[in-house]
Design a protein around this motif. Sequence first.
Motif, PDB file in Angstrom:
ATOM      1  N   VAL A   1       0.849  -1.195  -0.058  1.00 15.82           N
ATOM      2  CA  VAL A   1       0.182   0.112  -0.209  1.00 15.82           C
ATOM      3  C   VAL A   1       1.012   1.155  -0.168  1.00 15.82           C
ATOM      4  CG1 VAL A   1      -1.701   1.330   1.322  1.00 15.82           C
ATOM      5  CG2 VAL A   1      -2.022  -1.144   1.145  1.00 15.82           C
ATOM      6  N   HIS A   2       2.146   1.142   0.742  1.00 14.90           N
ATOM      7  CA  HIS A   2       3.135   2.082   0.828  1.00 14.90           C
ATOM      8  C   HIS A   2       4.375   1.557  -0.251  1.00 14.90           C
ATOM      9  CE1 HIS A   2       1.094   3.858   4.605  1.00 14.90           C
ATOM     10  NE2 HIS A   2       0.843   4.483   3.424  1.00 14.90           N
ATOM     11  N   GLY A   3       4.665   2.005  -1.225  1.00 15.70           N
ATOM     12  CA  GLY A   3       5.322   1.362  -2.281  1.00 15.70           C
ATOM     13  C   GLY A   3       6.707   0.918  -1.869  1.00 15.70           C
ATOM     14  N   HIS A   4       7.240   1.623  -0.739  1.00 14.40           N
ATOM     15  CA  HIS A   4       8.605   1.659  -0.486  1.00 14.40           C
ATOM     16  C   HIS A   4       8.793   0.504   0.769  1.00 14.40           C
ATOM     17  CE1 HIS A   4       7.167   3.971   2.544  1.00 14.40           C
ATOM     18  NE2 HIS A   4       8.373   4.659   2.873  1.00 14.40           N
ATOM     19  N   GLU A   5       7.466  -0.140   1.262  1.00 17.94           N
ATOM     20  CA  GLU A   5       7.461  -1.144   2.229  1.00 17.94           C
ATOM     21  C   GLU A   5       7.466  -2.606   1.503  1.00 17.94           C
ATOM     22  OE1 GLU A   5       5.118   2.076   5.129  1.00 17.94           O
ATOM     23  OE2 GLU A   5       4.365   0.135   4.689  1.00 17.94           O
ATOM     24  N   LEU A   6       8.802  -3.243   1.916  1.00 15.88           N
ATOM     25  CA  LEU A   6       8.748  -4.382   0.988  1.00 15.88           C
ATOM     26  C   LEU A   6       8.502  -5.640   1.752  1.00 15.88           C
ATOM     27  CD1 LEU A   6      12.281  -3.361  -0.597  1.00 15.88           C
ATOM     28  CD2 LEU A   6       9.862  -2.910  -1.410  1.00 15.88           C
ATOM     29  N   THR A   7       8.650  -5.821   3.122  1.00 13.16           N
ATOM     30  CA  THR A   7       8.628  -6.907   3.746  1.00 13.16           C
ATOM     31  C   THR A   7       7.305  -7.725   3.552  1.00 13.16           C
ATOM     32  OG1 THR A   7       9.691  -5.854   5.815  1.00 13.16           O
ATOM     33  CG2 THR A   7       8.663  -8.115   6.219  1.00 13.16           C
ATOM     34  N   GLY A   8       6.233  -7.118   3.181  1.00 11.46           N
ATOM     35  CA  GLY A   8       4.863  -7.697   3.056  1.00 11.46           C
ATOM     36  C   GLY A   8       4.847  -8.491   1.699  1.00 11.46           C
ATOM     37  N   ILE A   9       5.405  -7.684   0.589  1.00  6.43           N
ATOM     38  CA  ILE A   9       5.734  -8.229  -0.627  1.00  6.43           C
ATOM     39  C   ILE A   9       6.390  -9.442  -0.583  1.00  6.43           C
ATOM     40  CG2 ILE A   9       6.524  -7.538  -2.897  1.00  6.43           C
ATOM     41  CD1 ILE A   9       6.121  -4.615  -2.297  1.00  6.43           C
ATOM     42  N   GLU A  10       7.157  -9.571  -0.044  1.00  6.05           N
ATOM     43  CA  GLU A  10       7.980 -10.643   0.044  1.00  6.05           C
ATOM     44  C   GLU A  10       7.271 -11.827   0.856  1.00  6.05           C
ATOM     45  OE1 GLU A  10      10.465 -11.973  -1.524  1.00  6.05           O
ATOM     46  OE2 GLU A  10      11.130 -13.619  -0.333  1.00  6.05           O
ATOM     47  N   VAL A  11       6.758 -11.461   1.760  1.00  3.77           N
ATOM     48  CA  VAL A  11       5.782 -12.461   2.486  1.00  3.77           C
ATOM     49  C   VAL A  11       4.465 -13.085   1.421  1.00  3.77           C
ATOM     50  CG1 VAL A  11       3.846 -13.055   4.338  1.00  3.77           C
ATOM     51  CG2 VAL A  11       6.022 -11.595   4.856  1.00  3.77           C
ATOM     52  N   ILE A  12       3.972 -12.401   0.946  1.00  4.01           N
ATOM     53  CA  ILE A  12       3.031 -12.726  -0.171  1.00  4.01           C
ATOM     54  C   ILE A  12       3.691 -13.525  -1.103  1.00  4.01           C
ATOM     55  CG2 ILE A  12       1.415 -12.094  -1.821  1.00  4.01           C
ATOM     56  CD1 ILE A  12       0.601  -9.891   0.131  1.00  4.01           C
ATOM     57  N   ARG A  13       4.986 -13.198  -1.835  1.00  5.20           N
ATOM     58  CA  ARG A  13       5.678 -13.915  -2.885  1.00  5.20           C
ATOM     59  C   ARG A  13       5.769 -15.185  -2.442  1.00  5.20           C
ATOM     60  NH1 ARG A  13      10.692 -15.167  -5.090  1.00  5.20           N
ATOM     61  NH2 ARG A  13      11.757 -14.740  -3.099  1.00  5.20           N
ATOM     62  N   ARG A  14       6.123 -15.423  -0.920  1.00  6.55           N
ATOM     63  CA  ARG A  14       6.442 -16.944  -0.535  1.00  6.55           C
ATOM     64  C   ARG A  14       5.157 -17.516  -0.124  1.00  6.55           C
ATOM     65  NH1 ARG A  14      11.699 -16.069   3.439  1.00  6.55           N
ATOM     66  NH2 ARG A  14      12.832 -14.800   1.792  1.00  6.55           N
ATOM     67  N   LEU A  15       4.014 -16.962   0.239  1.00  6.21           N
ATOM     68  CA  LEU A  15       2.772 -17.619   0.655  1.00  6.21           C
ATOM     69  C   LEU A  15       2.171 -18.154  -0.507  1.00  6.21           C
ATOM     70  CD1 LEU A  15       0.885 -14.700   2.682  1.00  6.21           C
ATOM     71  CD2 LEU A  15       1.408 -17.147   3.166  1.00  6.21           C
ATOM     72  N   LYS A  16       2.105 -17.679  -1.856  1.00  6.47           N
ATOM     73  CA  LYS A  16       1.384 -18.171  -3.015  1.00  6.47           C
ATOM     74  C   LYS A  16       1.749 -19.528  -3.432  1.00  6.47           C
ATOM     75  CE  LYS A  16       0.506 -16.904  -7.769  1.00  6.47           C
ATOM     76  NZ  LYS A  16       1.007 -16.488  -8.733  1.00  6.47           N
ATOM     77  N   PRO A  17       3.315 -19.965  -3.555  1.00  9.75           N
ATOM     78  CA  PRO A  17       3.389 -21.362  -3.884  1.00  9.75           C
ATOM     79  C   PRO A  17       3.095 -22.276  -2.754  1.00  9.75           C
ATOM     80  CG  PRO A  17       5.376 -19.879  -3.557  1.00  9.75           C
ATOM     81  CD  PRO A  17       4.396 -19.213  -3.720  1.00  9.75           C
ATOM     82  N   TYR A  18       3.357 -21.723  -1.404  1.00  8.80           N
ATOM     83  CA  TYR A  18       3.039 -22.670  -0.063  1.00  8.80           C
ATOM     84  C   TYR A  18       1.446 -22.888  -0.110  1.00  8.80           C
ATOM     85  CZ  TYR A  18       2.173 -23.623   4.714  1.00  8.80           C
ATOM     86  OH  TYR A  18       1.924 -24.268   5.732  1.00  8.80           O
ATOM     87  N   LEU A  19       0.528 -21.756  -0.390  1.00  6.82           N
ATOM     88  CA  LEU A  19      -0.769 -22.288  -0.544  1.00  6.82           C
ATOM     89  C   LEU A  19      -1.405 -22.880  -1.600  1.00  6.82           C
ATOM     90  CD1 LEU A  19      -1.805 -18.464   0.900  1.00  6.82           C
ATOM     91  CD2 LEU A  19      -1.713 -20.650   2.274  1.00  6.82           C
ATOM     92  N   GLU A  20      -0.685 -22.687  -2.693  1.00  6.93           N
ATOM     93  CA  GLU A  20      -1.282 -23.596  -3.812  1.00  6.93           C
ATOM     94  C   GLU A  20      -1.116 -24.983  -3.659  1.00  6.93           C
ATOM     95  OE1 GLU A  20       0.247 -20.564  -7.388  1.00  6.93           O
ATOM     96  OE2 GLU A  20       1.391 -22.303  -7.074  1.00  6.93           O
ATOM     97  N   LYS A  21      -0.389 -25.384  -2.782  1.00 10.22           N
ATOM     98  CA  LYS A  21      -0.291 -27.062  -2.349  1.00 10.22           C
ATOM     99  C   LYS A  21      -0.973 -27.566  -1.562  1.00 10.22           C
ATOM    100  CE  LYS A  21       4.218 -26.547  -1.461  1.00 10.22           C
ATOM    101  NZ  LYS A  21       5.443 -26.389  -1.127  1.00 10.22           N
ATOM    102  N   MET A  22      -1.635 -26.625  -0.795  1.00  7.42           N
ATOM    103  CA  MET A  22      -2.556 -26.856   0.449  1.00  7.42           C
ATOM    104  C   MET A  22      -4.041 -27.224   0.033  1.00  7.42           C
ATOM    105  SD  MET A  22       0.134 -26.555   2.211  1.00  7.42           S
ATOM    106  CE  MET A  22      -0.236 -27.159   4.096  1.00  7.42           C
ATOM    107  N   ASN A  23      -4.377 -28.134   1.179  1.00  5.11           N
ATOM    108  CA  ASN A  23      -5.858 -28.225   1.044  1.00  5.11           C
ATOM    109  C   ASN A  23      -6.582 -27.130   1.688  1.00  5.11           C
ATOM    110  OD1 ASN A  23      -6.878 -30.713   0.256  1.00  5.11           O
ATOM    111  ND2 ASN A  23      -6.456 -31.898   1.732  1.00  5.11           N
TER     112      ASN A  23
END
Length: 335
Positions: free
Chosen positions: A41-63
């Motif tokens: 939401v704030h363009g220079h805040e990166l931690t959450g962007i990386e959290v979501i980048r890692r969440l996606k492949p993790y969640l794709e494999k789950m029930n």
Amino acid sequence: MAIVEEKFLRVEKSPTEVVKVRYSVIHGDDEGSRIFVIAGVHGHELTGIEVIRRLKPYLEKMNLHGRITLLPVANPVAFSTRQRGTIYDNKDLNRCFPGDKSGSFTDKLAYEIFNEIVVDNDYGIDLHTGPEGRVLLPHTRIRKCKGINQVKALSRVFGTLIAMSPQGVGSMLTSCASNRGIPTIGVELGEAYRIDEYFVNAGFFGVVNTLRYLGVLDGVANVLDRQFILNERHNVKAGHNGLFFPKAKLGQVVKKGDFLGELYNIESDTTERIYAERRGIVLARFSQSVVLPDMTIMSILTVDDCLLNNAVLKKGRYIINHYKNPESLWSSFEY
Ligand SMILES: [Zn+2]
């Protein structure tokens, strides 16, 4: 297996130009809670962007039971210019919700995010960081809103030791969504412009733990036996310019007189030792080495006015852990 839908918001920049905002909708095998996770939401805040980048492949494999919407870079214009807000209209997206479809670019962006994504969910998590040079202890933000007990429950489940309940502004995403009946927490993780594993791990754990608590993922949430709500902040300021050497760690509990760090004065070639004036917990540290007079070099949350988050959690959805250090929650967590 989950089904992933890749989608774009299209926000008009000018009559001939459109900005695309990518997001992913992950559908579970059966019905359940619907939750959005937003970052950037704030363009220079990166931690959450990386959290979501890692969440996606993790969640794709789950029930999954329910639906998760991941919006990693909510303001791609601010991201691409490495700024908090939008250069086109000098607006902060997090002061523009629920948006205005006939307003300026950032108002339109807020309108699209709110109406295309937020309102079609039951819960939300909005990931942020401190500003440049100011690294923040992972903590949640609970803002006064309708259904505040549900927001407090999400805050506990996210797994941070500390929550803050600052006065919200109605045009912030968390306030606006919560007031529309979509309990949404804000989370602060680290500092702008940097990706640090410690904060990414805290964020990843918090989202997965929340999804378990809500029943979107199988398993139960691991929560700390207590979460403290602290609001009174004591800022330690530099008396002169020089080099700063912090010694107290983020999250460290300090009492009056404890050593916080050193400030080296270039002109006089002397080093000043800085001590805590109040009892509290280290919320923020200046992360760069050169400080200027009156700059805040450390922030202590004083513990004199300490409240406990008393939100009642749903039975069977969590187990209590008695760790002193919240880091133990995510370092011992099995994914
Ligand atoms: Zn932010």
